[in-house]
Design a protein around this motif. Structure first.
Motif, PDB file in Angstrom:
ATOM      1  N   VAL B 120       0.870  -1.171   0.000  1.00  0.00           N
ATOM      2  CA  VAL B 120       0.000   0.000   0.000  1.00  0.00           C
ATOM      3  C   VAL B 120       0.908   1.222   0.000  1.00  0.00           C
ATOM      4  CG1 VAL B 120      -1.533   1.331   1.490  1.00  0.00           C
ATOM      5  CG2 VAL B 120      -1.927  -1.113   1.179  1.00  0.00           C
ATOM      6  N   PHE B 121       0.595   2.199  -0.844  1.00  0.00           N
ATOM      7  CA  PHE B 121       1.414   3.410  -0.898  1.00  0.00           C
ATOM      8  C   PHE B 121       0.556   4.638  -0.606  1.00  0.00           C
ATOM      9  CE2 PHE B 121       3.425   0.483  -3.990  1.00  0.00           C
ATOM     10  CZ  PHE B 121       4.671   0.360  -3.398  1.00  0.00           C
ATOM     11  N   THR B 122       1.107   5.573   0.136  1.00  0.00           N
ATOM     12  CA  THR B 122       0.387   6.801   0.464  1.00  0.00           C
ATOM     13  C   THR B 122       1.342   7.977   0.535  1.00  0.00           C
ATOM     14  OG1 THR B 122      -1.248   5.610   1.799  1.00  0.00           O
ATOM     15  CG2 THR B 122      -1.035   7.958   2.221  1.00  0.00           C
ATOM     16  N   TRP B 123       0.929   9.100  -0.061  1.00  0.00           N
ATOM     17  CA  TRP B 123       1.579  10.372   0.234  1.00  0.00           C
ATOM     18  C   TRP B 123       0.605  11.494  -0.061  1.00  0.00           C
ATOM     19  CZ3 TRP B 123       5.865   8.632  -3.568  1.00  0.00           C
ATOM     20  CH2 TRP B 123       5.493   8.859  -4.890  1.00  0.00           C
ATOM     21  N   GLY B 124       1.010  12.729   0.193  1.00  0.00           N
ATOM     22  CA  GLY B 124       0.070  13.841   0.061  1.00  0.00           C
ATOM     23  C   GLY B 124      -0.407  14.256   1.450  1.00  0.00           C
ATOM     24  N   THR B 125      -1.088  15.414   1.509  1.00  0.00           N
ATOM     25  CA  THR B 125      -1.410  15.987   2.820  1.00  0.00           C
ATOM     26  C   THR B 125      -2.900  15.998   3.152  1.00  0.00           C
ATOM     27  OG1 THR B 125      -1.632  18.236   1.958  1.00  0.00           O
ATOM     28  CG2 THR B 125       0.581  17.549   2.623  1.00  0.00           C
ATOM     29  N   GLY B 126      -3.764  15.648   2.222  1.00  0.00           N
ATOM     30  CA  GLY B 126      -5.203  15.698   2.474  1.00  0.00           C
ATOM     31  C   GLY B 126      -5.640  14.623   3.457  1.00  0.00           C
ATOM     32  N   ASP B 127      -6.731  14.919   4.180  1.00  0.00           N
ATOM     33  CA  ASP B 127      -7.299  13.944   5.100  1.00  0.00           C
ATOM     34  C   ASP B 127      -8.562  13.389   4.430  1.00  0.00           C
ATOM     35  OD1 ASP B 127      -8.233  12.471   7.203  1.00  0.00           O
ATOM     36  OD2 ASP B 127      -8.701  14.178   8.494  1.00  0.00           O
ATOM     37  N   LEU B 128      -8.477  12.163   3.948  1.00  0.00           N
ATOM     38  CA  LEU B 128      -9.553  11.532   3.180  1.00  0.00           C
ATOM     39  C   LEU B 128      -9.950  12.349   1.942  1.00  0.00           C
ATOM     40  CD1 LEU B 128     -11.830  10.055   6.009  1.00  0.00           C
ATOM     41  CD2 LEU B 128      -9.983   8.952   4.747  1.00  0.00           C
ATOM     42  N   LEU B 129      -9.028  13.167   1.493  1.00  0.00           N
ATOM     43  CA  LEU B 129      -9.138  13.867   0.209  1.00  0.00           C
ATOM     44  C   LEU B 129      -7.796  13.629  -0.483  1.00  0.00           C
ATOM     45  CD1 LEU B 129     -10.642  17.347   1.174  1.00  0.00           C
ATOM     46  CD2 LEU B 129     -11.793  15.547  -0.102  1.00  0.00           C
ATOM     47  N   ILE B 131      -5.275  14.400  -3.749  1.00  0.00           N
ATOM     48  CA  ILE B 131      -4.924  15.135  -4.960  1.00  0.00           C
ATOM     49  C   ILE B 131      -3.697  14.479  -5.595  1.00  0.00           C
ATOM     50  CG2 ILE B 131      -4.123  17.318  -5.900  1.00  0.00           C
ATOM     51  CD1 ILE B 131      -5.808  18.750  -3.807  1.00  0.00           C
ATOM     52  N   ASN B 132      -2.588  14.505  -4.873  1.00  0.00           N
ATOM     53  CA  ASN B 132      -1.366  13.905  -5.427  1.00  0.00           C
ATOM     54  C   ASN B 132      -1.172  12.455  -4.999  1.00  0.00           C
ATOM     55  OD1 ASN B 132      -0.101  16.170  -6.953  1.00  0.00           O
ATOM     56  ND2 ASN B 132      -0.361  17.165  -4.966  1.00  0.00           N
ATOM     57  N   ASP B 133      -2.041  11.987  -4.135  1.00  0.00           N
ATOM     58  CA  ASP B 133      -2.065  10.558  -3.828  1.00  0.00           C
ATOM     59  C   ASP B 133      -2.891   9.908  -4.934  1.00  0.00           C
ATOM     60  OD1 ASP B 133      -2.846   8.009  -3.039  1.00  0.00           O
ATOM     61  OD2 ASP B 133      -2.693   8.501  -0.916  1.00  0.00           O
ATOM     62  N   VAL B 277      -1.442  22.836   2.689  1.00  0.00           N
ATOM     63  CA  VAL B 277      -1.959  23.305   1.406  1.00  0.00           C
ATOM     64  C   VAL B 277      -1.433  22.357   0.349  1.00  0.00           C
ATOM     65  CG1 VAL B 277      -1.952  25.173  -0.287  1.00  0.00           C
ATOM     66  CG2 VAL B 277      -1.934  25.729   2.151  1.00  0.00           C
ATOM     67  N   GLU B 278      -2.301  21.967  -0.576  1.00  0.00           N
ATOM     68  CA  GLU B 278      -1.861  21.055  -1.635  1.00  0.00           C
ATOM     69  C   GLU B 278      -2.560  21.443  -2.926  1.00  0.00           C
ATOM     70  OE1 GLU B 278      -1.827  16.954  -0.465  1.00  0.00           O
ATOM     71  OE2 GLU B 278      -1.696  16.215  -2.527  1.00  0.00           O
ATOM     72  N   GLY B 298      -9.732  17.772 -17.971  1.00  0.00           N
ATOM     73  CA  GLY B 298      -8.695  18.055 -16.989  1.00  0.00           C
ATOM     74  C   GLY B 298      -9.199  18.993 -15.902  1.00  0.00           C
ATOM     75  N   GLU B 299      -8.474  19.016 -14.776  1.00  0.00           N
ATOM     76  CA  GLU B 299      -8.916  19.830 -13.642  1.00  0.00           C
ATOM     77  C   GLU B 299      -7.713  20.416 -12.921  1.00  0.00           C
ATOM     78  OE1 GLU B 299     -10.905  17.036 -11.148  1.00  0.00           O
ATOM     79  OE2 GLU B 299     -12.530  16.722 -12.575  1.00  0.00           O
ATOM     80  N   ILE B 300      -7.975  21.530 -12.257  1.00  0.00           N
ATOM     81  CA  ILE B 300      -7.045  22.002 -11.235  1.00  0.00           C
ATOM     82  C   ILE B 300      -7.703  21.654  -9.911  1.00  0.00           C
ATOM     83  CG2 ILE B 300      -5.953  24.005 -10.156  1.00  0.00           C
ATOM     84  CD1 ILE B 300      -4.851  23.701 -12.872  1.00  0.00           C
ATOM     85  N   ARG B 301      -6.961  20.991  -9.047  1.00  0.00           N
ATOM     86  CA  ARG B 301      -7.509  20.653  -7.733  1.00  0.00           C
ATOM     87  C   ARG B 301      -6.622  21.261  -6.659  1.00  0.00           C
ATOM     88  NH1 ARG B 301      -9.066  14.205  -8.001  1.00  0.00           N
ATOM     89  NH2 ARG B 301     -10.488  14.352  -9.772  1.00  0.00           N
ATOM     90  N   TRP B 302      -7.212  21.820  -5.663  1.00  0.00           N
ATOM     91  CA  TRP B 302      -6.414  22.276  -4.530  1.00  0.00           C
ATOM     92  C   TRP B 302      -7.186  22.122  -3.233  1.00  0.00           C
ATOM     93  CZ3 TRP B 302      -8.406  26.340  -1.695  1.00  0.00           C
ATOM     94  CH2 TRP B 302      -9.303  27.206  -2.347  1.00  0.00           C
ATOM     95  N   LEU B 303      -6.444  22.084  -2.139  1.00  0.00           N
ATOM     96  CA  LEU B 303      -7.095  22.014  -0.834  1.00  0.00           C
ATOM     97  C   LEU B 303      -6.251  22.734   0.196  1.00  0.00           C
ATOM     98  CD1 LEU B 303      -5.603  19.857   1.323  1.00  0.00           C
ATOM     99  CD2 LEU B 303      -6.619  18.187  -0.190  1.00  0.00           C
TER     100      LEU B 303
END
Lengths: 275, 426
Positions: B120-129, B131-133, B277-278, B298-303
């Motif tokens: 299992v691999f995980t990275w990124g900063t969102g909590d159950l959101l 973007i880059n994961d 911020v991501e 395509g999309e721009i996503r941020w959180l």
């Protein structure tokens, strides 16, 4: 007082006479050695003895939590510590072994003196490196009667200290928080061993003046030249539960690399936790 | 399947619980002492039902009997990990063997780690959101009340990490894209644009699976650095949409269009809590101009998020998450008139509250997704209680709501369910 300290103090106070220096060096008498250190020195030495022994260290810890109905829960972990500077910043790495539901989890702390500590938790099931808000250090560590602050040490500048008693064995210090709203106690009294400077017993008084919590050392050993706590106990007098912590396989100065305390080793435990 | 097989499995599950704790502990110690094998695992029984009837699906939402086995062994300086589940699924009436981990971790160089195999691999900063994961998820498990660990779906590949004072680089290569376990109608109903209504078991999404090794592959990359507690990262991904976001008219099947993602994140201690911020640019390469109605544009996503302790043993967090469609005018012009169109910008707010009680043995938590733009949401109240070091009970709700049937959360509203489980860990 040791010779080094004697010289150090003497040099710093350069306005003292040379004669005094010579006397100190030549006639380092039992009287001089027995002279009482001042309170700041006691506090500093106790802090160093309790939290900064060696440059780094490793221990296997078993905590047994017994609740007021005598039910027991076990926490087993390995703790690695490295000091950036004695009395200063430190790194902690805690690798959990038991119980099964926290197995392989890692808790890492970068302890700072001038700002909140940085804390991370690694959850292996999700491969998730979670950053944890460090606000309240006076919450229970893994559900035991020890608090985060008991594990990593309370900043010595957060309290005012008063030497209330000295006997053959102990310096007894009363400590009052400078910011009373930040903690649940109104004061705590600590018994510091005169020889080892280890805090042997700490009693906490709540805001109503009642004693409600005791942390005491049940056994110490000399390990790699450092007086070391090997069994301690924290008791919640009000709740009727207590936690005993047994420290085993203790080692000091094992040359832990600073990089162990980074994300790399959260995701991949270092070999130092295995041996 | 046969109900007998399922019943048999439950029997084995129950019998195995009768092996006394002492025997199990003895066996586990024995394996470690004699073979250096660290063994652990759990057995779990979980059940749940829909809180309303859903003509498209069964009333029962989850009925799992599960046995998990984990083993770790040192091989020289390397570490071999195994983690597998045997699952009897009473809803799909199947018995599944799920390999979650079988990998080897090693450090061929002082400043290099590799992880080879299934993991299992995980990275990124969102909590159950996320973007880059861009790693695979299992939304089906997430929505029916399985443990949160099952939201992350394992993948096969190799992870190579380089560490230096300048920055750390992680590369994860998967020779064959597998994709997420998306909501297909198999056990959760969803909105089908073609049918223009909520459908389920009788109209399951069929997909064209990528199957060319080393061609239908994925590459994830991350460059990261921690500067005095400020965690910075840049990310890149080349692969596919994790869900079948494309429709092939020729094959009359959904498929996984190609996707590249570029992004970055910051996470740091701030204002007595943790702030993050991501951002990510979703480059939908088969529909770069957003003018193909059959492929997600395509999309721009941020959180941005913030978490802090609110009171003793009470933690709260909020996040704001935004998806913006690229070339929105093209998207609107080419979309057929009947099809429900997405807004150009869709914001989602999340809220998390976690309270620990009874010496941290009782965990009460609430996680809410709410989109003011779509007026839909999803709430996850739940509890877990550790009866002993070995026994745990948990339960909760998966509550979906929405004004419209076709919105992201609104389409799942008939899946709203309650569940409970019992787990014995060894």
């Amino acid at each position: 007082m040791t010779i080094n300290n004697c010289i150090g103090n003497t040099l710093m106070k350069s306005n003292r006479s040379i004669l005094y220096t010579l006397l100190c060096l030549l006639f380092l008498s039992p009287v001089a050695m027995a002279s009482e250190p001042d309170i700041d020195e006691i506090v500093n030495k106790a802090n160093l003895a309790a939290y900064y022994a060696g440059e780094d260290g490793r221990a296997e810890v078993t905590m047994t939590i017994t609740d007021n109905q005598k039910r027991k829960r076990l926490r087993q972990f390995i703790i690695l510590r490295k000091d950036k500077k004695d009395g200063g910043e430190q790194f902690f790495y805690v690798y959990f072994k038991k119980p099964s539901d926290v197995r392989k989890m890692v808790f890492m702390v970068h302890k700072h003196l001038d700002r909140d500590d940085d804390r991370w938790l690694y959850l292996p099931a999700l491969d998730l490196v979670k950053r944890i808000a460090a606000a309240d250090k006076r919450t229970s560590f893994v559900g035991s009667n020890y608090l985060y602050e008991d594990v990593s040490g309370r900043g010595i500048n957060e309290d005012t200290h008063e030497l209330v008693k000295t006997d053959d064995q102990y310096y007894v210090l009363k400590n009052v928080p400078k910011d009373p709203d930040s903690v649940e106690f109104s004061s705590y009294t600590v018994w510091i061993d005169k020889k080892t400077f280890l805090p042997m017993k700490t009693e906490y008084i709540d805001k109503n003046g009642q004693k409600y919590r005791i942390v005491e050392v049940l056994e110490t050993q000399q390990i790699d030249g450092h007086p070391t706590v090997t069994i301690s106990k924290a008791t919640d007098l009000a709740g009727g539960n207590a936690t005993t912590a047994v420290f085993q396989a203790i080692k000091y100065d094992i040359n832990l690399k600073g990089e162990i305390f980074s994300e790399r080793y959260l995701r991949r435990p270092p070999r130092e936790i295995r041996r | 399947m046969n109900k007998t097989l399922f019943a048999g499995f439950i029997c084995i599950w129950l019998i195995s619980l009768h092996i006394s704790e002492a025997d199990a502990a003895g066996l586990i110690d024995n394996l470690y002492d004699n073979y250096g094998l660290e063994v652990a695992g759990f057995e779990e029984l979980a059940g749940g039902v829909r809180l309303q009837s859903d003509g498209e699906e069964k009333q029962i939402s989850i009925f799992d009997a599960r046995i998990r086995l984990e083993a770790t062994r040192e091989i020289g300086e390397a570490l071999l990990n195994f983690k597998g589940d045997l699952l009897a699924d009473g809803v799909t009436e199947t018995i599944e063997l799920q390999l979650r981990e079988l990998n080897l971790i090693a450090s061929p160089l002082d400043n290099m780690d590799i992880k080879l195999g299934r993991a299992v691999f995980t990275w990124g900063t969102g909590d159950l959101l996320f973007i880059n994961d861009t790693f695979a998820k299992d939304w089906q498990s997430f929505f029916i009340g399985r443990d949160e660990e099952y939201l992350k779906y394992p993948g096969n590949g190799i992870k190579i990490s380089f560490f230096s004072d300048f920055a750390n680089l992680d590369l994860i290569y998967s020779p064959l894209f597998e994709g997420s376990r998306f909501i297909s109608g198999e056990r959760l109903s969803y909105y089908n644009a073609g049918a223009e209504k909520i459908v389920g078991r009788n109209l399951q999404v069929t997909t064209n699976e990528p199957n060319r090794w080393f061609k239908d592959d994925e590459l994830h990359g991350r460059l990261s650095k921690n500067i005095h507690g400020v965690e910075l990262a840049l990310y890149g991904y080349s692969g596919f949409w994790q869900e079948p976001e494309g429709y092939s008219g020729m094959r009359k099947k959904n498929y996984f269009p190609k996707l590249n993602v570029w992004g970055g994140s910051i996470r740091t201690a701030i204002l007595g809590g943790i702030g993050n911020v991501e951002i990510g640019y979703y480059d939908s390469t088969e529909n770069r101009n957003s003018d193909n109605p059959f492929i997600r544009p395509g999309e721009i996503r941020w959180l941005m998020g913030f978490e802090r302790e609110l009171a003793r043993e009470l933690t709260g967090s909020v996040q704001y998450y935004m998806e913006s469609i690229r070339h929105y005018d093209n998207y609107r012009q080419t979309l057929s008139l009947e099809a429900p169109a997405r807004e150009k910008n869709t914001g989602t707010v999340t809220l998390r509250l976690t309270k620990l009680l009874l010496d941290q043995n009782l965990n009460l938590s609430l996680f809410i997704y709410y989109s003011p733009d779509r007026n839909d949401g999803y709430a996850r109240p739940k509890f877990s209680y550790k009866l002993t070091d070995n026994w745990l009970i948990d339960g909760g709700f998966n509550l979906f709501w929405g004004e419209d049937d076709f919105t992201f959360w609104g389409q799942f509203q008939k899946n709203t369910n309650v569940y409970a489980g019992l787990r014995y860990s060894f």
